[in-house]
Enzyme design. Structure first.
Site, short mmCIF file in Angstrom:
data_model
loop_
_atom_site.label_atom_id
_atom_site.label_comp_id
_atom_site.label_asym_id
_atom_site.label_seq_id
_atom_site.Cartn_x
_atom_site.Cartn_y
_atom_site.Cartn_z
N LYS A 54 0.72 -1.27 -0.01
CA LYS A 54 0.08 0.12 0.09
C LYS A 54 0.91 1.19 0.19
CE LYS A 54 -3.82 -2.20 2.16
NZ LYS A 54 -4.61 -2.51 3.36
N GLN A 98 -5.09 -1.39 9.65
CA GLN A 98 -4.89 -2.47 8.85
C GLN A 98 -5.57 -3.51 9.90
OE1 GLN A 98 -3.65 -3.29 5.94
NE2 GLN A 98 -4.36 -5.42 6.55
N ASP A 121 -11.30 3.08 3.99
CA ASP A 121 -11.65 1.50 3.84
C ASP A 121 -13.20 1.37 3.92
OD1 ASP A 121 -9.89 -0.47 3.59
OD2 ASP A 121 -9.28 -0.76 5.65
#
Ligand code: NAD
Length: 296
Positions: A54, A98, A121
Site C-alpha cells: 500500500k 490494517q 476502507d
C-alpha cells in the site's frame, strides 16, 4: 476456455494512472498533496506485506504515505489517541487501520473512531449507513473494484440478476448494496442458503466471496454469465503452493461470458481503489470536484 478474461491487473493499472493524473492536478492547481496514513498494530506477516505494498503504490501515484507501526501490546487508548491525531491532521486525507487487530483491541470501536470522511476502507458505521441509503459514502475497496470492473465490461448493470455468495461486512454486504445501487436484482447467498446451485444458476452476474477454494463448479453457471471471483485461497496442488479463487476457474470459464482470474483479477483492484478513495476523500475535504469514474 470461451469466457472473456477480465484482467484486473491491467484495469488496476488504468485506475492508478487516473489517480496519478488527478494527484498531479491537485498539486499543480491547488497546491494539495493527498496523504494516506496506514496504521499497523503488531507483526502479522500478511498484514506487513499488505502495508508495504500500500505504501509503495501510494508513493508511486504521487501521494504522501504516512506509516505508523505500533507494537502488538499497544493499549487501546494509545491507538485511539493516534487516530484522533490523524483525524485532526489536515495533511492526512485517508486513514486505514490494517485488520485484523490483536485480540485485546475492540475492532468496531477502533474503526468507528476514524473520521468518516477519512475512512478510506469504508468500514465506519456512518459510511455503511450512507451506502445502504444510497448516499455519497466512502465505499469498501474490494467491492468498489468489482463494481468498476463490472461497469467497464457491461456498461449499464440495470435489471441484471446478480447473486453475491457471502455476506461479510467487508465484501458480501457492501457488494450487494452497490449492485442494488446500479439497479440489479440482488440475491445474497450464504452458508445457510438452500439449494445454492439453483440460486447461482439464475444469475447474470455471480460474485463469489466465500473463502472456500474452487467451491463453485462450472455447471452452476448460466451460459454467458459474468463471474467475479473475490476469493483468495492458498492450496497445495501437485506439490506446489498455489493461489485459487472461490470458483473452479477452468469449468466456469467454459460456461461464463466473462470471468476474473485468481490471481490477477479482483486482487489488484483493492489497493487501486484504496488510492482512488484517498483522492476522492481529499477532493471532498477541500470542496473540489471528485475524479470521474473513481467512485461508486
Ligand atoms: P468471511 O469469512 O468474512 O465471509 C465468508 C462468507 O461466506 C460468509 O458470509 C459465509 O456465510 C459465506 N459462506 C461460507 N461458507 C459458505 C458456503 N458453503 N456456501 C455459501 N456461502 C458460504 O470472508 P470475506 O472477508 O468476505 O472474504 C471472502 C474471500 O474473499 C476470502 O477468500 C478472502 O481471502 C477474499 N478477499 C479478497 C479480497 C481481495 O482483495 N481480492 C479482499 C477481501 C477478501
Amino acid at each position: 476456455m470461451t469466457a472473456q478474461l477480465m484482467d484486473g491487473k491491467a484495469f488496476a493499472a488504468s485506475v492508478r494512472e487516473k489517480v496519478a493524473g488527478h494527484v498531479s492536478r491537485l498539486k499543480e492547481e491547488n497546491g494539495i498533496t493527498p496523504g494516506l496514513a496506514v496504521v499497523l498494530v503488531g507483526e502479522d506477516p500478511a498484514s506487513q506485506v499488505y502495508v508495504r505494498s500500500k505504501g509503495k503504490q501510494t508513493v508511486e501515484v504521487g501521494m504522501n504515505s504516512i506509516e505508523h507501526r505500533l507494537d502488538a501490546e499497544t493499549p487501546e487508548d494509545k491507538l485511539l489517541a493516534l487516530i484522533e491525531e490523524l483525524n485532526n491532521d489536515p495533511a492526512v486525507h485517508g486513514i486505514l487501520v490494517q485488520l485484523p487487530l490483536p485480540k485485546h483491541l475492540d475492532e468496531d470501536l477502533v474503526i468507528n473512531s476514524i473520521s468518516p470522511q477519512k475512512d478510506v476502507d469504508g468500514f465506519h458505521i456512518s459510511n455503511v449507513g450512507l451506502l445502504g441509503t444510497g448516499q455519497k459514502a466512502m465505499v469498501p475497496c474490494t467491492p468498489l473494484g468489482c463494481l468498476m470492473m463490472l461497469r467497464d465490461y457491461h456498461g449499464s448493470l440495470s435489471g441484471m440478476d446478480a447473486v453475491v455468495i457471502g455476506r461479510s461486512n467487508i465484501v458480501g454486504k457492501p457488494m450487494a448494496m452497490l449492485l442494488l445501487g446500479d439497479s440489479c436484482t440482488v440475491t445474497v447467498a450464504h452458508s445457510r442458503t438452500k439449494d445454492l446451485p439453483d440460486v447461482v444458476r439464475r444469475a447474470d452476474i455471480v460474485v463469489a466471496a466465500v473463502g472456500r477454494p474452487e467451491m463453485v463448479p462450472g455447471d452452476w453457471i448460466k451460459d454467458g454469465a459474468t463471474v467475479v471471483d473475490v476469493g483468495i485461497n492458498r492450496i497445495e496442488r501437485d506439490g506446489k503452493n498455489v493461489l485459487v479463487g472461490d470458483v473452479d476457474f477452468a469449468s466456469c470459464a467454459e460456461r461464463a461470458g466473462a470471468i476474473t482470474p485468481v490471481p490477477g483479477g479482483v486482487g489488484p483492484m483493492t489497493i487501486a481503489c484504496l488510492l482512488a478513495n484517498t483522492v476522492t476523500a481529499c477532493c471532498r475535504a477541500n470542496g473540489l470536484a471528485e475524479p470521474e469514474g473513481l467512485t461508486a
